[in-house]
Enzyme design. Structure first.
Site, PDB file in Angstrom:
ATOM      1  N   TYR A  19       0.830  -1.206   0.000  1.00  0.00           N
ATOM      2  CA  TYR A  19       0.000   0.000   0.000  1.00  0.00           C
ATOM      3  C   TYR A  19       0.867   1.259   0.000  1.00  0.00           C
ATOM      4  CZ  TYR A  19      -3.981  -3.012   0.825  1.00  0.00           C
ATOM      5  OH  TYR A  19      -4.938  -3.975   0.703  1.00  0.00           O
ATOM      6  N   TYR A 147     -12.487  -7.439   6.332  1.00  0.00           N
ATOM      7  CA  TYR A 147     -11.278  -7.513   5.498  1.00  0.00           C
ATOM      8  C   TYR A 147     -10.893  -8.982   5.390  1.00  0.00           C
ATOM      9  CZ  TYR A 147      -6.553  -7.368   3.775  1.00  0.00           C
ATOM     10  OH  TYR A 147      -5.422  -7.590   3.019  1.00  0.00           O
ATOM     11  N   ASP A 244     -12.865 -16.759   8.876  1.00  0.00           N
ATOM     12  CA  ASP A 244     -11.526 -16.267   8.558  1.00  0.00           C
ATOM     13  C   ASP A 244     -10.775 -16.051   9.870  1.00  0.00           C
ATOM     14  OD1 ASP A 244      -9.272 -14.818   7.930  1.00  0.00           O
ATOM     15  OD2 ASP A 244     -10.289 -13.366   6.648  1.00  0.00           O
ATOM     16  N   LYS A 273      -0.867 -16.371   8.940  1.00  0.00           N
ATOM     17  CA  LYS A 273      -0.114 -15.472   9.815  1.00  0.00           C
ATOM     18  C   LYS A 273       0.667 -16.210  10.889  1.00  0.00           C
ATOM     19  CE  LYS A 273      -2.822 -11.221   9.092  1.00  0.00           C
ATOM     20  NZ  LYS A 273      -1.797 -10.425   8.426  1.00  0.00           N
TER      21      LYS A 273
END
Length: 428
Positions: A19, A147, A244, A273
């Site tokens: 980003y 997200y 998620d 992660k």
């Protein structure tokens, strides 16, 4: 110009960071080494890490037991294709994932990253209904502030208005979005979900959600009862539930998996992660026997996905070592102690005029500011305080390693509070 400055110039001009503009407006901060919860910069400054490399490094950096497992595996077999072949690290990892995740999640698909794990989950859900001769069930329901990743299928289930992907809204698959759940028991959020499921059950394949904690879409916490009710509604209206747990898995919320707060088993669950303790990229998508059997008996009888580096032995061995290290530790006590310290040092910031809300859950601390333009200033001030934070928008948050020493945790949170106060005082 020195060799170091030439290297910085190359990075700024040629390497695209997450980003970020190109070329970068300023050179990224160069890291020389990591150890435990400490980051040593190229200029010699040492920062206490408050980010765990985006939730992942739950044991800190360079833990000797994980390093040993990685060294052993790299000497034997760092990689082999997973098509038609298998190996012990993958088998051992999948045994652990089946044993540790909510009951009934018996099938494991390994992939390279969290976004891909969610992409696979969505593909599983769609292919499941195709195999059930219901191809019209091809849309998803997601939550506002969600997200789920940066790939195309996952972008389509991120918040369409306030998320990071509105630029692509005109070309993303259209899905349904419902009011984000809240921490308190207000039935209007679950009522909206039921109305959508009831009205569109014939075209909805799955509900996607982040259990208990909505991450990058707002760092919002919500009640377990919503999760229980959502699971019941999915069963009532014949819709799959995709959980998620890429950010919440492996203890971050105080439970090993956030679904445990509601004592539910989703149809599909994604982890990533912290799966490898933040040492190497790896993710997994787990599903029930019903999902796998239906897909395998349908047409073409295969799950249509297969990453080149699927089941990478080095990554699998690393994940096994990280999971074993976590389970051998008193991680629940560590997370509880972190939560107590977060509450003591961050919740008083609710009294500041420029703070919208400070909130804490498990080893997650969030200070939501009223202004969205202060993140770069807070980050720069945090570095002056000797700590590493990566705020975005109005959110200044912290998620330390579970084994961070108490002294470093106190310094981290004291520096975070000072950075926020200093920036607010200078800009209000």
């Amino acid at each position: 110009m020195t060799d170091a400055s030439l290297t910085d110039e190359f990075d700024q001009q040629h390497i695209w960071h997450p980003y970020a503009k190109m070329p970068a407006q300023q050179a990224p901060i160069k890291v020389q080494r990591t150890q435990g919860s400490l980051i040593t910069l190229a200029n010699g400054q040492v920062l206490i890490d408050g980010m765990s490399s985006w939730w992942a490094a739950i044991h800190g950096y360079n833990h000797p037991k994980i390093m040993q497992a990685m060294h052993q595996q790299i000497e034997i077999m760092p990689h082999i294709m997973f098509g038609g072949l298998t190996h012990q690290p993958a088998i051992e990892l999948c045994k652990r994932l089946v044993a540790l995740t909510p009951d009934g999640l018996n099938k494991v698909f390994l992939s390279d990253s969290g976004s891909v794990a969610m992409e696979v989950a969505i593909k599983m859900a769609l292919q499941y209904w195709m195999s059930k001769k219901k191809p019209e069930k091809n849309r998803l329901v997601s939550l506002r502030h969600a997200y789920h990743g940066d790939t195309f299928a996952t972008m389509a289930v991120c918040d369409p208005d306030n998320g990071m992907h509105h630029l692509f809204s005109s070309i993303l698959a259209p899905h349904f979005f419902v009011k984000a759940p809240n921490l308190h028991n207000h039935n209007d959020d679950i009522e909206e979900l039921e109305n959508i499921l009831k009205k569109h059950r014939q075209e909805i394949a799955a509900l996607t959600l982040e259990p208990i904690v909505q991450g990058a879409g707002g760092m919002r916490f919500y009640r377990a009862d919503y999760l229980r009710q959502a699971k019941a509604l999915c069963e009532k209206y014949e819709v799959l539930l995709i959980a998620d747990e890429i950010a919440t898995g492996f203890g971050r919320t105080g439970k090993l998996f956030a679904c445990e707060w509601a004592q539910i088993t989703p149809d599909i669950l994604c982890v990533g992660k912290a799966l490898t303790g933040g040492n190497i990229t790896l993710a997994a998508t787990l599903c029930t026997d019903e999902i796998s059997t239906t897909i395998s008996q349908g047409t073409p009888g295969l799950l249509m996905h297969g990453p080149t580096f699927m089941g990478n032995p080095l990554a699998c061995a690393t994940a096994v070592a990280s999971i074993d290290l976590l389970l051998a530790s008193d991680w629940q006590t560590h997370v509880q102690n972190i939560e107590n310290t977060l509450k003591t040092m961050l919740l008083p910031l609710n009294d500041l005029a420029g703070v919208k809300e400070a909130r804490v859950l498990g080893a997650i601390g969030v200070v939501e500011l009223k202004r969205s333009d202060l993140a770069p200033l807070v980050q720069a001030e945090a570095i002056k305080q000797g700590i590493w934070l990566r705020p975005f928008g109005r959110l200044v948050y912290v998620m330390p390693a579970f084994n961070i020493p108490k002294e470093q945790l106190n310094k981290l949170l004291d520096g975070m509070a000072k950075a926020i106060k200093n920036i607010l005082n200078a800009n209000l």
